[in-house]
Design a protein around this motif. Sequence first.
Motif, PDB file in Angstrom:
ATOM      1  N   VAL A  86       0.841  -1.209   0.000  1.00  0.00           N
ATOM      2  CA  VAL A  86       0.000   0.000   0.000  1.00  0.00           C
ATOM      3  C   VAL A  86       0.876   1.259   0.000  1.00  0.00           C
ATOM      4  O   VAL A  86       1.824   1.381   0.789  1.00  0.00           O
ATOM      5  CB  VAL A  86      -0.891   0.051   1.266  1.00  0.00           C
ATOM      6  N   THR A  87       0.566   2.171  -0.881  1.00  0.00           N
ATOM      7  CA  THR A  87       1.316   3.424  -0.956  1.00  0.00           C
ATOM      8  C   THR A  87       0.469   4.434  -1.714  1.00  0.00           C
ATOM      9  O   THR A  87      -0.546   4.063  -2.310  1.00  0.00           O
ATOM     10  CB  THR A  87       2.671   3.204  -1.676  1.00  0.00           C
ATOM     11  N   HIS A  88       0.822   5.703  -1.669  1.00  0.00           N
ATOM     12  CA  HIS A  88       0.187   6.664  -2.566  1.00  0.00           C
ATOM     13  C   HIS A  88       1.065   7.888  -2.753  1.00  0.00           C
ATOM     14  O   HIS A  88       2.065   8.058  -2.043  1.00  0.00           O
ATOM     15  CB  HIS A  88      -1.248   7.018  -2.159  1.00  0.00           C
ATOM     16  N   TYR A  90       2.602  11.465  -2.581  1.00  0.00           N
ATOM     17  CA  TYR A  90       2.735  12.451  -1.498  1.00  0.00           C
ATOM     18  C   TYR A  90       2.112  11.961  -0.187  1.00  0.00           C
ATOM     19  O   TYR A  90       1.478  12.724   0.540  1.00  0.00           O
ATOM     20  CB  TYR A  90       2.201  13.827  -1.920  1.00  0.00           C
ATOM     21  N   ARG A  91       2.310  10.667   0.081  1.00  0.00           N
ATOM     22  CA  ARG A  91       1.860  10.099   1.355  1.00  0.00           C
ATOM     23  C   ARG A  91       2.644  10.777   2.488  1.00  0.00           C
ATOM     24  O   ARG A  91       3.828  11.042   2.348  1.00  0.00           O
ATOM     25  CB  ARG A  91       2.183   8.603   1.339  1.00  0.00           C
ATOM     26  N   GLU A  92       1.995  11.027   3.600  1.00  0.00           N
ATOM     27  CA  GLU A  92       2.629  11.727   4.733  1.00  0.00           C
ATOM     28  C   GLU A  92       3.305  12.999   4.190  1.00  0.00           C
ATOM     29  O   GLU A  92       4.519  13.176   4.250  1.00  0.00           O
ATOM     30  CB  GLU A  92       3.586  10.801   5.483  1.00  0.00           C
ATOM     31  N   ALA A 122      13.779   3.575   0.143  1.00  0.00           N
ATOM     32  CA  ALA A 122      14.014   2.165   0.478  1.00  0.00           C
ATOM     33  C   ALA A 122      12.671   1.523   0.815  1.00  0.00           C
ATOM     34  O   ALA A 122      12.047   1.894   1.797  1.00  0.00           O
ATOM     35  CB  ALA A 122      14.980   2.073   1.654  1.00  0.00           C
ATOM     36  N   GLY A 123      12.240   0.568  -0.008  1.00  0.00           N
ATOM     37  CA  GLY A 123      10.888   0.020   0.134  1.00  0.00           C
ATOM     38  C   GLY A 123       9.927   0.944  -0.598  1.00  0.00           C
ATOM     39  O   GLY A 123       8.965   1.464  -0.048  1.00  0.00           O
ATOM     40  N   CYS A 124      10.227   1.146  -1.902  1.00  0.00           N
ATOM     41  CA  CYS A 124       9.524   2.175  -2.688  1.00  0.00           C
ATOM     42  C   CYS A 124       8.189   1.695  -3.227  1.00  0.00           C
ATOM     43  O   CYS A 124       7.446   2.479  -3.837  1.00  0.00           O
ATOM     44  CB  CYS A 124      10.398   2.629  -3.849  1.00  0.00           C
ATOM     45  N   THR A 154      14.333   1.367  -4.275  1.00  0.00           N
ATOM     46  CA  THR A 154      14.499  -0.090  -4.202  1.00  0.00           C
ATOM     47  C   THR A 154      13.306  -0.757  -3.526  1.00  0.00           C
ATOM     48  O   THR A 154      12.641  -0.156  -2.673  1.00  0.00           O
ATOM     49  CB  THR A 154      15.772  -0.465  -3.402  1.00  0.00           C
ATOM     50  N   ASP A 155      13.080  -1.993  -3.908  1.00  0.00           N
ATOM     51  CA  ASP A 155      12.078  -2.810  -3.224  1.00  0.00           C
ATOM     52  C   ASP A 155      12.468  -4.271  -3.428  1.00  0.00           C
ATOM     53  O   ASP A 155      13.196  -4.610  -4.366  1.00  0.00           O
ATOM     54  CB  ASP A 155      10.666  -2.547  -3.770  1.00  0.00           C
ATOM     55  N   VAL A 156      11.952  -5.119  -2.556  1.00  0.00           N
ATOM     56  CA  VAL A 156      12.259  -6.549  -2.658  1.00  0.00           C
ATOM     57  C   VAL A 156      11.259  -7.275  -3.560  1.00  0.00           C
ATOM     58  O   VAL A 156      11.541  -8.348  -4.070  1.00  0.00           O
ATOM     59  CB  VAL A 156      12.281  -7.186  -1.247  1.00  0.00           C
ATOM     60  N   ARG A 230       9.823   4.358   4.725  1.00  0.00           N
ATOM     61  CA  ARG A 230       8.570   4.655   5.418  1.00  0.00           C
ATOM     62  C   ARG A 230       7.594   3.491   5.263  1.00  0.00           C
ATOM     63  O   ARG A 230       7.394   2.966   4.175  1.00  0.00           O
ATOM     64  CB  ARG A 230       7.978   5.943   4.839  1.00  0.00           C
ATOM     65  N   ASN A 231       7.035   3.092   6.387  1.00  0.00           N
ATOM     66  CA  ASN A 231       6.028   2.025   6.393  1.00  0.00           C
ATOM     67  C   ASN A 231       6.579   0.708   5.849  1.00  0.00           C
ATOM     68  O   ASN A 231       5.878  -0.040   5.175  1.00  0.00           O
ATOM     69  CB  ASN A 231       4.786   2.483   5.612  1.00  0.00           C
ATOM     70  N   VAL A 232       7.834   0.470   6.134  1.00  0.00           N
ATOM     71  CA  VAL A 232       8.500  -0.783   5.758  1.00  0.00           C
ATOM     72  C   VAL A 232       8.890  -1.542   7.033  1.00  0.00           C
ATOM     73  O   VAL A 232       8.560  -2.721   7.194  1.00  0.00           O
ATOM     74  CB  VAL A 232       9.755  -0.498   4.901  1.00  0.00           C
TER      75      VAL A 232
HETATM   76  C1  LIG Z   1       3.654  -0.516   2.686  1.00  0.00           C
HETATM   77  S1  LIG Z   1       4.864  -0.422   1.432  1.00  0.00           S
HETATM   78  C2  LIG Z   1       5.555   1.194   1.736  1.00  0.00           C
HETATM   79  C3  LIG Z   1       5.751   1.979   0.457  1.00  0.00           C
HETATM   80  C4  LIG Z   1       6.233   3.422   0.657  1.00  0.00           C
HETATM   81  N1  LIG Z   1       7.502   3.456   1.325  1.00  0.00           N
HETATM   82  C5  LIG Z   1       5.204   4.231   1.397  1.00  0.00           C
HETATM   83  O1  LIG Z   1       5.403   4.562   2.564  1.00  0.00           O
HETATM   84  O2  LIG Z   1       4.170   4.557   0.809  1.00  0.00           O
HETATM   85  C6  LIG Z   1       6.145  -1.503   2.101  1.00  0.00           C
HETATM   86  C7  LIG Z   1       7.141  -1.976   1.045  1.00  0.00           C
HETATM   87  O3  LIG Z   1       8.268  -2.572   1.713  1.00  0.00           O
HETATM   88  C8  LIG Z   1       8.743  -3.626   0.919  1.00  0.00           C
HETATM   89  N2  LIG Z   1       9.560  -4.547   1.721  1.00  0.00           N
HETATM   90  C9  LIG Z   1       9.148  -5.415   2.676  1.00  0.00           C
HETATM   91  N3  LIG Z   1      10.175  -6.133   3.143  1.00  0.00           N
HETATM   92  C10 LIG Z   1      11.273  -5.712   2.472  1.00  0.00           C
HETATM   93  C11 LIG Z   1      12.644  -6.089   2.493  1.00  0.00           C
HETATM   94  N4  LIG Z   1      13.110  -7.076   3.289  1.00  0.00           N
HETATM   95  N5  LIG Z   1      13.495  -5.446   1.665  1.00  0.00           N
HETATM   96  C12 LIG Z   1      13.049  -4.469   0.849  1.00  0.00           C
HETATM   97  N6  LIG Z   1      11.763  -4.065   0.762  1.00  0.00           N
HETATM   98  C13 LIG Z   1      10.880  -4.691   1.575  1.00  0.00           C
HETATM   99  C14 LIG Z   1       7.471  -4.267   0.380  1.00  0.00           C
HETATM  100  O4  LIG Z   1       7.696  -5.031  -0.787  1.00  0.00           O
HETATM  101  C15 LIG Z   1       6.566  -3.052   0.144  1.00  0.00           C
HETATM  102  O5  LIG Z   1       6.571  -2.638  -1.198  1.00  0.00           O
END
Ligand SMILES: C[S@@+](CC[C@H](N)C(=O)[O-])C[C@H]1O[C@@H](n2cnc3c(N)ncnc32)[C@H](O)[C@@H]1O
Length: 294
Positions: A86-88, A90-92, A122-124, A154-156, A230-232
């Motif tokens: 979940v993301t959007h 200009y979140r926060e 990080a966790g985009c 980056t994201d996993v 954020r939110n990761v």
């Molecule tokens: C809720 S989204 C947050 C997106 C954005 N940062 C935001 O705040 O809107 C969490 C993201 O973290 C990623 N994530 C979870 N575990 C991870 C890991 N071990 N390494 C990298 N990314 C990870 C997920 O794939 C997901 O896309």
Amino acid sequence: MTAQLRSPPADAELQLTEADFARIARIAKAGWGLSLDSAKRPLIRSRLGRRLKALNLASFDPYCEIIESGDTVECDHFITALTTNVTHFYREAHHFELLESEVLPGLIARARKGQRVRLWSAGCSSGQEPYSLAGSILALAKDAASLDLRILATDVDPTVLVTAEGGRYEAQSCVFPSPALEARLFNKPSTPPEAFRTIRPELQPLIAFRRLNLMQPWPFSGRFDVILCRNVAIYFDKPTQTRLWTRFSEALNDGGSLLIGHSERITAPAEHALEAVGITAYRKTGLLPTTAPR
Ligand SMILES: C[S@@+](CC[C@H](N)C(=O)[O-])C[C@H]1O[C@@H](n2cnc3c(N)ncnc32)[C@H](O)[C@@H]1O
């Protein structure tokens, strides 16, 4: 007869036992840092149940063996099934206001003097965060693409990165705090409106999207001026979060900024090197004790 050769059970019959769930949770934690609480059991049964069906497996045991063997294709499906994306845009939004008023003007001035500036989302997820960041940068510096100023995103999860790189979003998901912020990222919707909208092309050269598991070594040589994660970390347990904060503070340049999600908190030892400068916003002010867990 092996479990694989039995016909797969119908969805309703598929059992995710406590032992299966504990095994999946162990794998998710060891490989990706994810902490799965038992409230997620029905969701995991349903999402991974689809993989069992696709692979014609009758139970979770052989599925876990495939994941534990390190099968890259199935590990990709596994992580896609377990992550929350979940993301959007200009979140926060307060973070972008802080960046635009306090942080980016100085970084842009440095980049205009020929210095290297790096930001990391990080966790985009599907890219809304780095595109918002690129929109903030371009609003302050139309010449940003000609500077040594770049965003690493980056994201996993490989599936969200495909969307992020394409920069194409369902029109109904393109929701913004204000029309002015929307205009930074998208041209005006056509009439009649199309089902998908594509990010303005001038934003894309500022961002490099890469696959990265935060739990593994980070293949970067230089440090960052801004890190948004954020939110990761909410999906990780406390010791994993503590190690992550330590690693982020080491990856920042002195004076660099770390922005985290609204329900996340920096803890010791990283909090000794990071001064709070706003809501869930920190600036690196010092060095970590050498005993900090890494
Ligand atoms: C809720 S989204 C947050 C997106 C954005 N940062 C935001 O705040 O809107 C969490 C993201 O973290 C990623 N994530 C979870 N575990 C991870 C890991 N071990 N390494 C990298 N990314 C990870 C997920 O794939 C997901 O896309």
